[in-house]
Write a protein that holds these residues in place. Structure first.
Motif, PDB file in Angstrom:
ATOM      1  N   GLN A  91     -10.538  11.147   4.445  1.00 46.09           N
ATOM      2  CA  GLN A  91     -10.567   9.695   4.363  1.00 46.09           C
ATOM      3  C   GLN A  91     -10.979   9.149   5.722  1.00 46.09           C
ATOM      4  O   GLN A  91     -10.382   9.494   6.730  1.00 46.09           O
ATOM      5  N   SER A 116      -6.847   0.677   0.738  1.00 44.62           N
ATOM      6  CA  SER A 116      -5.503   0.883   0.212  1.00 44.62           C
ATOM      7  C   SER A 116      -5.329   0.108  -1.093  1.00 44.62           C
ATOM      8  O   SER A 116      -5.785  -1.024  -1.200  1.00 44.62           O
ATOM      9  N   SER A 117      -4.643   0.713  -2.043  1.00 48.65           N
ATOM     10  CA  SER A 117      -4.351   0.013  -3.293  1.00 48.65           C
ATOM     11  C   SER A 117      -3.191  -0.944  -3.118  1.00 48.65           C
ATOM     12  O   SER A 117      -2.232  -0.651  -2.402  1.00 48.65           O
ATOM     13  N   LYS A 120      -3.180  16.108   1.864  1.00 48.55           N
ATOM     14  CA  LYS A 120      -4.469  15.423   1.883  1.00 48.55           C
ATOM     15  C   LYS A 120      -5.288  16.056   3.005  1.00 48.55           C
ATOM     16  O   LYS A 120      -4.758  16.706   3.888  1.00 48.55           O
ATOM     17  N   GLY A 126     -10.608   5.243  -1.575  1.00 47.62           N
ATOM     18  CA  GLY A 126      -9.628   5.876  -0.693  1.00 47.62           C
ATOM     19  C   GLY A 126     -10.325   6.588   0.455  1.00 47.62           C
ATOM     20  O   GLY A 126      -9.919   6.478   1.618  1.00 47.62           O
ATOM     21  N   GLU A 128       0.779   4.060  -2.996  1.00 51.11           N
ATOM     22  CA  GLU A 128       0.400   5.452  -2.775  1.00 51.11           C
ATOM     23  C   GLU A 128       1.313   6.371  -3.595  1.00 51.11           C
ATOM     24  O   GLU A 128       0.861   7.279  -4.283  1.00 51.11           O
ATOM     25  N   ASP A 183       0.689   5.711  -7.446  1.00 47.43           N
ATOM     26  CA  ASP A 183      -0.542   6.353  -7.910  1.00 47.43           C
ATOM     27  C   ASP A 183      -0.372   7.864  -7.998  1.00 47.43           C
ATOM     28  O   ASP A 183      -0.875   8.505  -8.920  1.00 47.43           O
ATOM     29  N   TYR A 184       0.348   8.407  -7.027  1.00 49.80           N
ATOM     30  CA  TYR A 184       0.570   9.853  -7.022  1.00 49.80           C
ATOM     31  C   TYR A 184       1.379  10.273  -8.248  1.00 49.80           C
ATOM     32  O   TYR A 184       1.030  11.236  -8.949  1.00 49.80           O
ATOM     33  N   LYS A 227     -10.227   5.186  -7.298  1.00 51.42           N
ATOM     34  CA  LYS A 227      -9.153   5.339  -6.305  1.00 51.42           C
ATOM     35  C   LYS A 227      -9.552   6.351  -5.235  1.00 51.42           C
ATOM     36  O   LYS A 227      -9.338   6.138  -4.045  1.00 51.42           O
ATOM     37  N   PRO A 230       0.821  -1.225   0.000  1.00 50.63           N
ATOM     38  CA  PRO A 230       0.000   0.000   0.000  1.00 50.63           C
ATOM     39  C   PRO A 230       0.850   1.268   0.000  1.00 50.63           C
ATOM     40  O   PRO A 230       0.549   2.217  -0.724  1.00 50.63           O
ATOM     41  N   ARG A 231       1.937   1.274   0.774  1.00 55.50           N
ATOM     42  CA  ARG A 231       2.779   2.467   0.838  1.00 55.50           C
ATOM     43  C   ARG A 231       3.397   2.791  -0.526  1.00 55.50           C
ATOM     44  O   ARG A 231       3.377   3.933  -0.974  1.00 55.50           O
ATOM     45  N   LYS A 277      -6.918  11.912   7.591  1.00 53.95           N
ATOM     46  CA  LYS A 277      -7.423  10.550   7.677  1.00 53.95           C
ATOM     47  C   LYS A 277      -7.931  10.314   9.104  1.00 53.95           C
ATOM     48  O   LYS A 277      -7.203  10.501  10.063  1.00 53.95           O
TER      49      LYS A 277
END
Lengths: 416, 416
Positions: free
Chosen positions: A385, B39-40, A352, B34, A20, A23-24, B30, A16-17, A355
Motif C-alpha cells: 500500500q 481508508s474506508s 499485509k 487500499g 479495517e 472489512d476483515y 477495497k 477507518p480503524r 504500507k
C-alpha cells in the motif's frame, strides 16, 4: 447553511480503524462460509410494513423505523392512525426478509439452499453504550435440509470462522428443544407451562440450581416435580456420557433418534474440527426464541461473558411466513460483538505486505512527479500500500501521523 | 399469515449469481484503493432530515424516503405538514454524509484525508428497467489536497481498478471547468449565461457541432460569439497538443497554470498507467454538477454507451455544508452499471481453486459421516469450496443443478 454534525440519535460514524476490522471480518465470513458452499444473497433494507408487522417479529415490531408514503398516496388530511401514513419500514432482522426472499425466489434456488446474509438492520431501541440503532447482522441458514447434516456443517463452518480470529479459545454449547421438553415432561410439568419453566431454567448460570428450584416453586409447581427435574440435571454430564445418560433415563419420553443425533453431531464436530475449541452438551441451554424445534447451539469466547453467536433448527417458522412448510437450520453471528472484542484487544490484521508513504517537497516539477509516481506504482505492483503526499511545513508531525496510520516506511523526495 | 412475496416497489432481491459479481467488485475496489492509501469509512443510512433538505442535494431532495417520528414525538393530531411528522430520512447520496462525517470527525482524521465510501442510497424515483430505488454508490474522495496530486492519484487508482475488470478497453476523458469558462469568456458569452451554454455544449456528442450552434443561436446568443466559440473547438485536438493550443489561444483569459496542470495530469497518467486505456483531453466534457471548480473527468467502457464513473475537483462544496472551507477532489464509480455490464457478458470470476460437491446416500451411518466430513475438510484446507449434500432420488437432476451452481467435481459416497 451548516449541517447537523452528529449522526442521528443512536447511530454512529465508523472510523477507518474500525472499518479495517469490519472489512476483515466480513471478508473472512464470506471466504469461510463460501468454502462450505454457502451463497450470499441480499434483500432491500426497506420491507413492506405488512411483512414487518406479521406478529412473527415479537418485541422488535415495536421498534420499527417506519417510512412515510410518498406523493399522492400520502393523505395527510384524512389520515387517522400511523398505519394510514406509512407503507414500509426498515427491516429489524434478516429472518423476515429471508422468508420473503425464499418465497419469492424458491424456483430459482437449489435445494437445499445454503444462504449467507450480511446486512444492516434497524431498531429504535433506547440508545445505550455499545448498542446502536443501526447494526450489522450476519445470518447463515440452510433451508430444505431435514437431517443433522445442516447442524454439523453450520457448526463446523462457524467454528472455522471463529478459529481464524485468534481468540484464546471458545466454547460451543449444544442442546435440543426436544430434550428440553422431554426433561420437563419426565419431571411432570404440564405442557402448557414449558415455556415458563424454560425461562426460569435459562437463569441457571446466574442463580444456580437452588435459585432455579426456588423460582419454580414460587411459580406454584409441586416440590416433587421440581425435585425430579433437578435430579436429572444433577445426574447429567456435559459430554457424550451426559447424552447417553438422558437417553436411558428419559426412555419412552425422549425419541431415541434425538439423543443419537445429538451424539453424532458432537462426535462429528470433535473429529473434524480444525480450531481449538470445546463442544459441550448443555441441557440447561434454552435460547429465548420459542420457534426452535430441534438442536440449538450457542458460541462464546472464553473469558468474555455473553455469546457471540447462536442458532438452531426452526422447521416451522418459514412455513408460517410463506405458507409452504420448509425445514430450516441457522446460525446468527454476533458481528458487532466480534468487532467490538477485536477493537478492544487492539487486534492487528495479519500479514499485509507493508504500507509506504512517499513524501514529496512542494511544487515538484513534472519530471520529479513522473519519477515518484512510477516508483509508487512499482511498489504497489508488489502488493504494497502506497500513499503519495505533499511534504508539510511541520514534517515531524506529519510523519507521526503517518506512522499512527500504519505507514511503516516513509520515503522523501526533494526538488533538484 | 402469509407474506407479501415481492420486494417493495422499485427495489430488488439479489441472487447468488449477482452477489458473487458484487462481492468480487467490492473486494477489488477495497483492495485497489487500499493500495493507493485510501481508508474506508461508513456513515449511517439514516440522516437528519435537515441535512438532507439543505438545498445542496438538488432534485434528489424531492425523492427522499422520509422516516416517521417515533413515540411521544409523533403528534398525529396537531401535525399540519409532512415536516411535522418526520425527523430523518434515507440518504440519497454519499456526499452529504461525507460532509457531515468530515465536520464531525476532522480532528481525528489525517490531512489530506483519502476516503473510500461504499454504501446503499435510496431515491423514490419512478421505477424503470435497470434503475432501482435502492442502489450502491461508491465514492472515492481526497479532502484537503489542493494540488493535482489528488487528480493524478484518483485517475491512476480508478484506471487500475477498471483495468482489472477485463473489459476490452476504456477511455478517460478529462477537461477543466476553468478551461470551459475561459473558452466561453474568450468567445464573448456573458458570465451569467455560462451554465446555459454548457448545458447546450454537453449535447455535442448527440447533436454535433452544427446542432450546438443552432441551439446557441436559438437561445439568442450572437452569431459572432457562437462562431468564435465553434472555431475554438474546431482548432483543438484531443491530446496534449490540444491543451497547448488552448493555452496559447486563450492567453490572458486562461491562467497558464491551469493548462500546465492539465498537461501534467495527462502526461503522468500516460507514463504510469498499468491498464490498457486512453486518456483524452475533451474540451466538450461538461459534467452536470455545477459545484465542480477545477479538473473534471469521466470514464467509459469502449463499445458501451454512457459512463461508468466520473468526478472532479469541488473546492467549495464541503465548506458550504460545514462552514469550513475544505478543498476536495473525488471520483464516483458507477458500481451498479459495472455489475450490470459484467452480468450481461456472463463474466467469470478469475481463478478459484475449484468447487466440489460431496453427495452421500441417505441414512449414512456415523462412521461414514465422519469419513466424509474429514475428506471435505481436507479439500477445504487446500482452498477448495466443498458442499456436502444428501443424494436425492432424482440424482441426475441434482447433479445438473450442482453443475449449474459451478460445482465442477461431484463425488459420491454410498453406505457399505
Amino acid at each position: 447553511m451548516s449541517l447537523k454534525k452528529k449522526p442521528v440519535t443512536g447511530m454512529k460514524d465508523i472510523s477507518p480503524r474500525e472499518m479495517e476490522i469490519r472489512d476483515y471480518v466480513i471478508q473472512l465470513i464470506k471466504e469461510t462460509y463460501g468454502a462450505f458452499g454457502f451463497s450470499s444473497i441480499e434483500t432491500p433494507c426497506v420491507e413492506h410494513i405488512e411483512n414487518l408487522s406479521s406478529k412473527q417479529g415479537g418485541e422488535n415490531e415495536k421498534l420499527i423505523f417506519k417510512i412515510l408514503k410518498r406523493g399522492e398516496k400520502l393523505k395527510l388530511d384524512t389520515a387517522e392512525t400511523e398505519g394510514d401514513l406509512v407503507d414500509s419500514g426498515l427491516r429489524y432482522d434478516l429472518t423476515v426478509p429471508l422468508s420473503r426472499y425464499y418465497a419469492n425466489n424458491a424456483n430459482d434456488l437449489p435445494s437445499p439452499f445454503k444462504a449467507l446474509q450480511m446486512g444492516n438492520v434497524w431498531r429504535a431501541d433506547r440508545p445505550q453504550r455499545g448498542r446502536f440503532r443501526q447494526f450489522m447482522q450476519c445470518d447463515i441458514d440452510i433451508l430444505g435440509e431435514p437431517t443433522i447434516l445442516a447442524e454439523i456443517e453450520l457448526i463446523l463452518a462457524t467454528s472455522t470462522l471463529v478459529g481464524k480470529l485468534d481468540f484464546e479459545g471458545f466454547t460451543i454449547r449444544i442442546n435440543d428443544r426436544k430434550i428440553l421438553k422431554a426433561m420437563a415432561k419426565y419431571s411432570g410439568f404440564p405442557e402448557e407451562s414449558y415455556d415458563l419453566v424454560f425461562i426460569i431454567l435459562d437463569k441457571m448460570d446466574k442463580i444456580g440450581m437452588e435459585g432455579v428450584a426456588a423460582e419454580l416453586e414460587k411459580e406454584g409447581f409441586g416440590k416433587e416435580c421440581v425435585d425430579r427435574y433437578l435430579e436429572l440435571f444433577e445426574g447429567v454430564t456435559n459430554n457424550l456420557a451426559g447424552v447417553r445418560y438422558l437417553k436411558e433415563k428419559l426412555a419412552g419420553v425422549l425419541d431415541e433418534k434425538t439423543a443419537e443425533d445429538m451424539e453424532t453431531i458432537i462426535e462429528s464436530v470433535e473429529a473434524v474440527k480444525t480450531a481449538d475449541f470445546k463442544i459441550v452438551f448443555d441441557p440447561t441451554l434454552v435460547r429465548g426464541m420459542s420457534y426452535y424445534t430441534g438442536p440449538i447451539f450457542e458460541i462464546s469466547i472464553d473469558g468474555f461473558g455473553g455469546s457471540v453467536g447462536g442458532g438452531g433448527r426452526y422447521d416451522e417458522m418459514i412455513g408460517k411466513f410463506t405458507g409452504n412448510q420448509t425445514c430450516a437450520c441457522g446460525f446468527s453471528i454476533g458481528f458487532e460483538r466480534i468487532v467490538m472484542l477485536l477493537l478492544e484487544k487492539d487486534y492487528q490484521i495479519p500479514a499485509k505486505k507493508g504500507k509506504t508513504a512517499f513524501l514529496m517537497e512542494k511544487n515538484m516539477p513534472k519530471e520529479g512527479l513522473l519519477k515518484i509516481f512510477k516508483e509508487a506504482e512499482a511498489e504497489r505492483s508488489q502488493g504494497k500500500q502506497v500513499t503519495v503526499a505533499v511534504m508539510k511545513k511541520n514534517k515531524k508531525f506529519q510523519k507521526e501521523q503517518l506512522t499512527a496510520e500504519g505507514y511503516t516506511e516513509i520515503k522523501e523526495y526533494f526538488n533538484r
